[in-house]
Scaffold this motif. Structure first.
Motif, PDB file in Angstrom:
ATOM      1  N   ILE A  18       6.079  -7.577 -10.780  1.00 26.74           N
ATOM      2  CA  ILE A  18       5.041  -7.837  -9.781  1.00 26.74           C
ATOM      3  C   ILE A  18       5.239  -6.829  -8.657  1.00 26.74           C
ATOM      4  N   ALA A  19       4.145  -6.444  -8.008  1.00 22.62           N
ATOM      5  CA  ALA A  19       4.229  -5.431  -6.957  1.00 22.62           C
ATOM      6  C   ALA A  19       3.185  -5.703  -5.890  1.00 22.62           C
ATOM      7  N   LYS A  20       3.536  -5.337  -4.670  1.00 23.83           N
ATOM      8  CA  LYS A  20       2.605  -5.484  -3.554  1.00 23.83           C
ATOM      9  C   LYS A  20       2.934  -4.428  -2.498  1.00 23.83           C
ATOM     10  N   ALA A  21       1.907  -3.853  -1.886  1.00 19.54           N
ATOM     11  CA  ALA A  21       2.096  -2.909  -0.793  1.00 19.54           C
ATOM     12  C   ALA A  21       2.241  -3.677   0.517  1.00 19.54           C
ATOM     13  N   VAL A  22       3.216  -3.291   1.333  1.00 20.14           N
ATOM     14  CA  VAL A  22       3.424  -3.915   2.645  1.00 20.14           C
ATOM     15  C   VAL A  22       3.356  -2.827   3.709  1.00 20.14           C
ATOM     16  N   THR A  23       2.740  -3.139   4.826  1.00 14.57           N
ATOM     17  CA  THR A  23       2.522  -2.155   5.883  1.00 14.57           C
ATOM     18  C   THR A  23       2.902  -2.737   7.227  1.00 14.57           C
ATOM     19  N   SER A  24       3.534  -1.913   8.051  1.00 18.62           N
ATOM     20  CA  SER A  24       3.798  -2.288   9.445  1.00 18.62           C
ATOM     21  C   SER A  24       3.270  -1.166  10.324  1.00 18.62           C
ATOM     22  N   SER A  25       2.563  -1.529  11.368  1.00 14.78           N
ATOM     23  CA  SER A  25       1.956  -0.538  12.257  1.00 14.78           C
ATOM     24  C   SER A  25       2.966  -0.060  13.285  1.00 14.78           C
ATOM     25  N   GLY A  26       2.633   1.037  13.966  1.00 11.92           N
ATOM     26  CA  GLY A  26       3.492   1.538  15.031  1.00 11.92           C
ATOM     27  C   GLY A  26       3.441   0.645  16.251  1.00 11.92           C
ATOM     28  N   ASP A  27       4.368   0.880  17.191  1.00 10.47           N
ATOM     29  CA  ASP A  27       4.434   0.055  18.400  1.00 10.47           C
ATOM     30  C   ASP A  27       3.268   0.329  19.344  1.00 10.47           C
ATOM     31  N   ARG A  28       2.743   1.564  19.324  1.00  9.30           N
ATOM     32  CA  ARG A  28       1.664   1.945  20.224  1.00  9.30           C
ATOM     33  C   ARG A  28       0.539   2.601  19.432  1.00  9.30           C
ATOM     34  N   PHE A  29      -0.634   2.682  20.055  1.00  7.83           N
ATOM     35  CA  PHE A  29      -1.758   3.354  19.417  1.00  7.83           C
ATOM     36  C   PHE A  29      -1.384   4.810  19.114  1.00  7.83           C
ATOM     37  N   GLY A  30      -1.663   5.222  17.901  1.00  7.20           N
ATOM     38  CA  GLY A  30      -1.359   6.590  17.510  1.00  7.20           C
ATOM     39  C   GLY A  30      -0.005   6.762  16.856  1.00  7.20           C
ATOM     40  N   ASP A  31       0.888   5.769  17.019  1.00  5.49           N
ATOM     41  CA  ASP A  31       2.195   5.863  16.363  1.00  5.49           C
ATOM     42  C   ASP A  31       2.031   5.666  14.864  1.00  5.49           C
ATOM     43  N   PRO A  32       2.734   6.482  14.066  1.00  2.00           N
ATOM     44  CA  PRO A  32       2.626   6.291  12.611  1.00  2.00           C
ATOM     45  C   PRO A  32       3.254   4.976  12.180  1.00  2.00           C
ATOM     46  N   GLY A  33       2.620   4.321  11.228  1.00  2.90           N
ATOM     47  CA  GLY A  33       3.166   3.082  10.681  1.00  2.90           C
ATOM     48  C   GLY A  33       3.985   3.359   9.436  1.00  2.90           C
ATOM     49  N   LYS A  34       4.395   2.308   8.764  1.00  7.71           N
ATOM     50  CA  LYS A  34       5.187   2.422   7.541  1.00  7.71           C
ATOM     51  C   LYS A  34       4.508   1.630   6.436  1.00  7.71           C
ATOM     52  N   THR A  35       4.405   2.257   5.283  1.00  3.74           N
ATOM     53  CA  THR A  35       3.830   1.583   4.120  1.00  3.74           C
ATOM     54  C   THR A  35       4.750   1.770   2.928  1.00  3.74           C
ATOM     55  N   PHE A  36       5.102   0.669   2.290  1.00  2.00           N
ATOM     56  CA  PHE A  36       5.943   0.700   1.104  1.00  2.00           C
ATOM     57  C   PHE A  36       5.312  -0.192   0.036  1.00  2.00           C
ATOM     58  N   ALA A  37       5.664   0.074  -1.194  1.00  2.00           N
ATOM     59  CA  ALA A  37       5.326  -0.839  -2.283  1.00  2.00           C
ATOM     60  C   ALA A  37       6.605  -1.558  -2.691  1.00  2.00           C
ATOM     61  N   ILE A  38       6.532  -2.865  -2.758  1.00  2.00           N
ATOM     62  CA  ILE A  38       7.679  -3.692  -3.131  1.00  2.00           C
ATOM     63  C   ILE A  38       7.507  -4.134  -4.578  1.00  2.00           C
ATOM     64  N   GLY A  39       8.532  -3.918  -5.388  1.00  2.00           N
ATOM     65  CA  GLY A  39       8.493  -4.341  -6.779  1.00  2.00           C
ATOM     66  C   GLY A  39       9.580  -5.350  -7.078  1.00  2.00           C
ATOM     67  N   LEU A  40       9.244  -6.380  -7.824  1.00  2.00           N
ATOM     68  CA  LEU A  40      10.210  -7.389  -8.244  1.00  2.00           C
ATOM     69  C   LEU A  40       9.994  -7.629  -9.737  1.00  2.00           C
ATOM     70  N   GLY A  41      11.051  -7.491 -10.522  1.00  2.00           N
ATOM     71  CA  GLY A  41      10.906  -7.623 -11.965  1.00  2.00           C
ATOM     72  C   GLY A  41      11.998  -8.467 -12.580  1.00  2.00           C
ATOM     73  N   CYS A  42      11.740  -8.951 -13.794  1.00  2.00           N
ATOM     74  CA  CYS A  42      12.736  -9.707 -14.537  1.00  2.00           C
ATOM     75  C   CYS A  42      12.504  -9.512 -16.020  1.00  2.00           C
ATOM     76  N   ASP A  43      13.509  -9.794 -16.807  1.00  2.00           N
ATOM     77  CA  ASP A  43      13.372  -9.731 -18.259  1.00  2.00           C
ATOM     78  C   ASP A  43      12.291 -10.718 -18.699  1.00  2.00           C
ATOM     79  N   ILE A  44      11.552 -10.346 -19.727  1.00  2.00           N
ATOM     80  CA  ILE A  44      10.409 -11.147 -20.155  1.00  2.00           C
ATOM     81  C   ILE A  44      10.827 -12.554 -20.578  1.00  2.00           C
ATOM     82  N   ARG A  45      12.087 -12.729 -20.985  1.00  2.00           N
ATOM     83  CA  ARG A  45      12.504 -14.066 -21.416  1.00  2.00           C
ATOM     84  C   ARG A  45      12.572 -15.049 -20.253  1.00  2.00           C
ATOM     85  N   HIS A  46      12.604 -14.553 -19.013  1.00  2.00           N
ATOM     86  CA  HIS A  46      12.597 -15.426 -17.840  1.00  2.00           C
ATOM     87  C   HIS A  46      11.197 -15.600 -17.259  1.00  2.00           C
ATOM     88  N   ALA A  47      10.207 -14.883 -17.786  1.00  2.00           N
ATOM     89  CA  ALA A  47       8.886 -14.832 -17.164  1.00  2.00           C
ATOM     90  C   ALA A  47       8.225 -16.201 -17.093  1.00  2.00           C
TER      91      ALA A  47
END
Length: 466
Positions: free
Chosen positions: A378-407
């Motif tokens: 499973i995956a989802k993009a998460v974003t956090s904005s900068g502290d002030r207007f114009g500050d660059p934010g951060k964007t990452f994709a978070i992945g979480l996986g498991c063997d299919i036998r646990h699905a």
């Protein structure tokens, strides 16, 4: 448990204990002839024998598990990627199953080889300016990654300490912020001050005993930073003992490991092991529901889920990654056998990268590696904005996986046919170590493999040539 023929491991265990076959057979309550058949791989090692080994000798049955075997196979595949000999997965599996010590030695030798190459590169880069007497060790962050990987991303000592404080401070998900602040003041004389004008998330003034936190942090983030500082104050000696480890070869690696362990404790305090595992199972590992219950974000829940490997109370063994748009993996934790290669990048067919194009959605993927093992991601993009207007934010994709036998334990498997192997997307650990010959996304051939190119034939794989 599948049939496991592990006679060599059993024979080595007996030799390490200085026991004869008759003596070990008597300790396990079986006949010498049956033990001889086990050691000669004429019979599989059963769950009953594993339990007896644990009861008599205190042997962790994980040493004989399929997951441990798969971890070793993955590490060996990385090790042989730099060589010229083609070794099949079947050969690696045979080595991992019957002679794991030889496999681990091979992996260790390869790491020393890579260390030597890196030291040579460092010397070559610096010799033009000054004489040097030695090279550089492997990057500290890789040493720290190996440190947590060797522990299956689980640190029992810190989990137990966090649960004690959670219980003694009478914390709850709704009172965690105020409760940690009160505990710091009552037990350690530490006051909390919010600084609206700073972007530094946490700064502790030892002389005044004031912990300064950025006012831009959410209450959940503030609680995490307070818990991290509590680890440095309350568990300083314990963390020091944990970082006194041969894997951490230099001071910088040990400093990074201290921060990693303090962060681990913070997550364990906010999401205490026993309570969190029970809630995770009750919610079928629904990350959004767990985030609402504990007031923390998607990434924090995913990271904590990847640490639930307490003996006797294990959760689903997850693997956790955080990547950016450029494909850089900034976090990679594994509670079990899956990890991406250190050699080259990761696979563009992996669903995690698609998350950037579909923000705020949880994506699912059944993926199969070249060795035939299948996983639910499973995956989802998460974003956090900068502290002030114009500050660059951060964007990452978070992945979480498991063997299919646990699905089947996960809410995310609903509506998916996890029993049909044809629905799995074939992915790999990166082009440099992936053996799939006709992948449409292949960027270059595997390391050490010769590719015959005929200018009169259009190749099915678009290797870059210009």
């Amino acid at each position: 448990m599948r049939k496991a023929y592990m006679g060599v491991r059993l024979r080595r265990l007996r030799e390490e204990r200085g026991l004869k076959q008759v003596e070990l057979a008597q300790a396990l309550g079986i006949s010498p002839s049956y033990l001889n058949q086990l050691e000669q791989n004429q019979r599989p090692l059963t769950v009953a024998i594993l339990l007896k080994l644990n009861a008599v000798f205190g042997i962790d049955v994980q040493l004989f598990s399929e997951d441990e075997e798969a971890r070793l196979i993955t590490d060996m595949r990385d090790a042989i990627a730099d060589g010229g000999e083609s070794i099949s997965v079947a050969e690696l599996r045979e080595l991992a199953a019957n002679m794991p010590a030889v496999g681990r030695t091979l992996v260790a030798l390869h790491r020393r080889y890579r260390d030597a190459l890196e030291r040579g590169d460092a010397m070559a880069a610096e010799l033009g300016d000054s004489w040097i007497t030695g090279g550089k060790a492997r990057p500290p962050f890789e040493q720290v990654r190996d440190f947590f990987y060797a522990r299956h991303n689980h640190v029992e000592l810190l989990d137990e300490a966090a649960e004690r404080i959670y219980r003694d401070a009478q914390l709850t998900p709704r009172t965690i912020h105020a409760g940690i602040a009160a505990w710091l003041k009552h037990k350690h004389g530490v006051e909390i001050a919010l600084d609206e004008a700073t972007s530094v998330q946490r700064r502790f003034d030892r002389s005044s005993r004031i912990l300064h936190l950025s006012g831009s942090l959410t209450p959940g983030q503030q609680a995490f930073q307070m818990a991290t500082q509590l680890a440095f104050i309350h568990l300083d000696e314990a963390i020091g003992r944990l970082t006194d480890n041969a894997i951490l070869a230099d001071a910088e690696a040990r400093r990074l490991a201290r921060i990693g362990l303090a962060n681990y404790f913070a997550g364990a305090l906010i999401l205490p092991y026993g309570e969190f595992l029970a809630n995770a199972e009750a919610e079928h590992y629904d990350i959004e529901r767990l985030g609402q219950r504990y007031g923390v974000g998607f990434e924090t829940i995913c990271h904590r889920l990847s640490t639930l490997q307490r003996p006797g109370a294990r959760g689903v063994p997850f693997f956790f990654v955080r990547v950016d748009r450029a494909g850089n993996i900034s976090k990679r934790q594994s509670a079990t056998d899956f990890h991406f290669s250190r050699v080259g990048g990761s696979c563009p067919l992996w669903k995690v990268y698609e998350a950037f194009a579909q923000p705020n959605r949880v994506l699912r993927q059944i993926a199969q590696m070249p060795d035939g093992r299948t996983y639910l991601w499973i995956a989802k993009a998460v974003t956090s904005s900068g502290d002030r207007f114009g500050d660059p934010g951060k964007t990452f994709a978070i992945g979480l996986g498991c063997d299919i036998r646990h699905a089947g334990k996960l809410v995310y498997a609903r509506g998916l046919d996890i029993t049909d192997p044809t629905v799995a997307t074939p992915i790999g650990a990166g082009c440099k170590v992936c053996e799939r010959p006709a992948c449409p996304q292949r960027a270059f051939p595997p390391i050490g493999r010769m590719v015959t190119i005929d200018e009169n034939v259009a190749a099915p794989v678009p290797y870059p040539v210009a």
